[in-house]
Design an enzyme around this catalytic site. Sequence first.
Site, PDB file in Angstrom:
ATOM      1  N   CYS A 118       7.067  -5.464  15.250  1.00 34.54           N
ATOM      2  CA  CYS A 118       8.377  -4.969  14.835  1.00 34.54           C
ATOM      3  C   CYS A 118       8.614  -5.331  13.379  1.00 34.54           C
ATOM      4  O   CYS A 118       7.850  -6.098  12.790  1.00 34.54           O
ATOM      5  CB  CYS A 118       9.477  -5.564  15.715  1.00 34.54           C
ATOM      6  N   CYS A 120      11.997  -6.183  12.290  1.00 34.91           N
ATOM      7  CA  CYS A 120      13.287  -6.857  12.093  1.00 34.91           C
ATOM      8  C   CYS A 120      13.169  -8.281  11.541  1.00 34.91           C
ATOM      9  O   CYS A 120      14.027  -8.721  10.795  1.00 34.91           O
ATOM     10  CB  CYS A 120      14.113  -6.832  13.376  1.00 34.91           C
ATOM     11  N   CYS A 128      14.805  -2.775  12.609  1.00 35.48           N
ATOM     12  CA  CYS A 128      13.458  -2.662  13.160  1.00 35.48           C
ATOM     13  C   CYS A 128      12.667  -1.525  12.517  1.00 35.48           C
ATOM     14  O   CYS A 128      11.516  -1.284  12.874  1.00 35.48           O
ATOM     15  CB  CYS A 128      13.530  -2.465  14.667  1.00 35.48           C
ATOM     16  N   LYS A 193      14.479  -0.659  26.199  1.00 35.98           N
ATOM     17  CA  LYS A 193      15.130  -1.786  25.533  1.00 35.98           C
ATOM     18  C   LYS A 193      16.549  -1.379  25.168  1.00 35.98           C
ATOM     19  O   LYS A 193      16.762  -0.436  24.417  1.00 35.98           O
ATOM     20  CB  LYS A 193      14.342  -2.149  24.283  1.00 35.98           C
ATOM     21  N   ARG A 203      17.900 -13.711  17.669  1.00 43.81           N
ATOM     22  CA  ARG A 203      18.113 -13.291  16.279  1.00 43.81           C
ATOM     23  C   ARG A 203      18.331 -14.495  15.370  1.00 43.81           C
ATOM     24  O   ARG A 203      17.967 -14.457  14.199  1.00 43.81           O
ATOM     25  CB  ARG A 203      19.278 -12.305  16.183  1.00 43.81           C
ATOM     26  N   ARG A 215      22.145  -1.825  16.024  1.00 45.50           N
ATOM     27  CA  ARG A 215      20.899  -1.227  16.504  1.00 45.50           C
ATOM     28  C   ARG A 215      21.138  -0.082  17.497  1.00 45.50           C
ATOM     29  O   ARG A 215      20.238   0.352  18.188  1.00 45.50           O
ATOM     30  CB  ARG A 215      20.038  -2.296  17.175  1.00 45.50           C
ATOM     31  N   GLU A 231      12.365   7.460  28.821  1.00 44.06           N
ATOM     32  CA  GLU A 231      11.627   6.847  27.708  1.00 44.06           C
ATOM     33  C   GLU A 231      10.423   6.083  28.208  1.00 44.06           C
ATOM     34  O   GLU A 231       9.375   6.062  27.581  1.00 44.06           O
ATOM     35  CB  GLU A 231      12.542   5.909  26.919  1.00 44.06           C
ATOM     36  N   LYS A 246      14.134  -4.509  29.219  1.00 44.62           N
ATOM     37  CA  LYS A 246      14.757  -5.610  28.507  1.00 44.62           C
ATOM     38  C   LYS A 246      16.193  -5.298  28.159  1.00 44.62           C
ATOM     39  O   LYS A 246      16.435  -4.229  27.610  1.00 44.62           O
ATOM     40  CB  LYS A 246      13.934  -5.827  27.230  1.00 44.62           C
ATOM     41  N   SER A 273      16.991 -14.028  25.450  1.00 44.73           N
ATOM     42  CA  SER A 273      17.512 -15.300  24.942  1.00 44.73           C
ATOM     43  C   SER A 273      18.949 -15.601  25.390  1.00 44.73           C
ATOM     44  O   SER A 273      19.258 -16.736  25.750  1.00 44.73           O
ATOM     45  CB  SER A 273      17.417 -15.312  23.417  1.00 44.73           C
ATOM     46  N   TYR A 312      11.789 -17.638  28.471  1.00 45.62           N
ATOM     47  CA  TYR A 312      11.783 -18.910  27.746  1.00 45.62           C
ATOM     48  C   TYR A 312      11.761 -20.071  28.740  1.00 45.62           C
ATOM     49  O   TYR A 312      11.579 -21.213  28.349  1.00 45.62           O
ATOM     50  CB  TYR A 312      13.009 -18.996  26.827  1.00 45.62           C
TER      51      TYR A 312
HETATM   52  C1  PBG Z   1      13.572  -6.743  18.207  1.00 49.04           C
HETATM   53  C2  PBG Z   1      13.536  -7.762  19.294  1.00 49.04           C
HETATM   54  C3  PBG Z   1      14.655  -8.227  19.977  1.00 49.04           C
HETATM   55  C4  PBG Z   1      14.222  -9.218  20.858  1.00 49.04           C
HETATM   56  C5  PBG Z   1      12.840  -9.282  20.751  1.00 49.04           C
HETATM   57  N1  PBG Z   1      12.429  -8.378  19.758  1.00 49.04           N
HETATM   58  C6  PBG Z   1      16.035  -7.736  20.036  1.00 49.04           C
HETATM   59  C7  PBG Z   1      16.813  -7.468  18.842  1.00 49.04           C
HETATM   60  O1  PBG Z   1      16.916  -8.316  17.943  1.00 49.04           O
HETATM   61  O2  PBG Z   1      17.413  -6.396  18.819  1.00 49.04           O
HETATM   62  C8  PBG Z   1      15.157 -10.006  21.739  1.00 49.04           C
HETATM   63  C9  PBG Z   1      14.564 -11.038  22.574  1.00 49.04           C
HETATM   64  C10 PBG Z   1      15.520 -12.007  23.132  1.00 49.04           C
HETATM   65  O3  PBG Z   1      16.753 -11.956  22.939  1.00 49.04           O
HETATM   66  O4  PBG Z   1      15.037 -12.918  23.829  1.00 49.04           O
HETATM   67  N2  PBG Z   1      12.370  -6.458  17.686  1.00 49.04           N
END
Ligand code: PBG
Length: 325
Positions: A118, A120, A128, A193, A203, A215, A231, A246, A273, A312
């Site tokens: 990615c 981001c 992204c 996602k 983030r 986003r 998708e 996700k 997260s 995690y």
């Molecule tokens: C974006 C990305 C995100 C997560 C992993 N890759 C989301 C985002 O910032 O929009 C989130 C993972 C998490 O919250 O554990 N490439």
Amino acid sequence: MQRFRNLRANKRIRNKNAEVFISQKDLILPYFVVDGKNIKKEIPGFTEVYHYSIDALLKDISNILEKGIDKILLFGVIASSFKDKKGSYAFLENNLVYKAIASIKEKFPRLCVISDVCLCGYTTHGHCGLIKNKKILNDETLSILSKIALNYARAGADYVAPSAMMDGQVEAIRAVLEKNGFAKTRIMSYSAKFASNFYGPFRSALSSSPSFLDRKTYQIDFRTINQAVEETGADISEGADIVIIKPAHTYLDVIVKIKQKYPKMKIAGYHVSGEYMMLKAAAETGIIDEKEAVLEVLTSIKRAGADYIITYYAKKAAGFLNEKK
Ligand code: PBG
């Protein structure tokens, strides 16, 4: 009257009647890698999740292998001074992530290494994809994502995991991998996602909050499910080997629906997260028993239809599962 309670009369009978089991082999542990030496630093607001330098990461991997975990998902974290509008650092040859993958595969060849693809974490604006006139560009971003994926494939990643939510990203990456002799490198695609409110701690780990706009023009609206199913279908036809849904905990219905439509496809649910930190906060304040609640949540993701769970909690859950035996 049916005697359902007979099925629950004691532990032995309950175990015999259980239908869903999670094991260490279902779990995928995310890692955040930073430049430097001997660094293991807790991420603020992300309890028991750390930034690791490569040397410290290798040490930690020995521990997780002992616990029975054999799959990891890697994210590179760089200083803001390395970020630019195009996310150039991400496709720099021999960059931090490349080195991390190569050293991990050298020391632990049998560990399954998945590398997030990615922009981001590498762009100054935190989006992204590439941006022009305040619009996130789709097609122009594809070649950059493919370059990043190829770089990680060269480093030895088993899977590349595109998470940018650009249309056609799996097809573009698959084509570049094939063309360069990496037919064996698999794609674990973030197919469904959602534009979720549960990505906050992640983030802050990457300092990747968008500096303007959100986003919502590329991640899926949480008021839809059919787009997520379609998708995912597109990613499957473009050559994805595993599809990610996700977040997972808040989107169990999406997992169910996708599993029903594509029963042979391997699905990974990403317990994200914010979902993780909600459990942590509840455990810290005594609202839940952490061990029992975590095993319940992770089991529910598998019960919905996920074959893998990105979490995690992987290390801790592996410990809990070992205790249970
Ligand atoms: C974006 C990305 C995100 C997560 C992993 N890759 C989301 C985002 O910032 O929009 C989130 C993972 C998490 O919250 O554990 N490439």
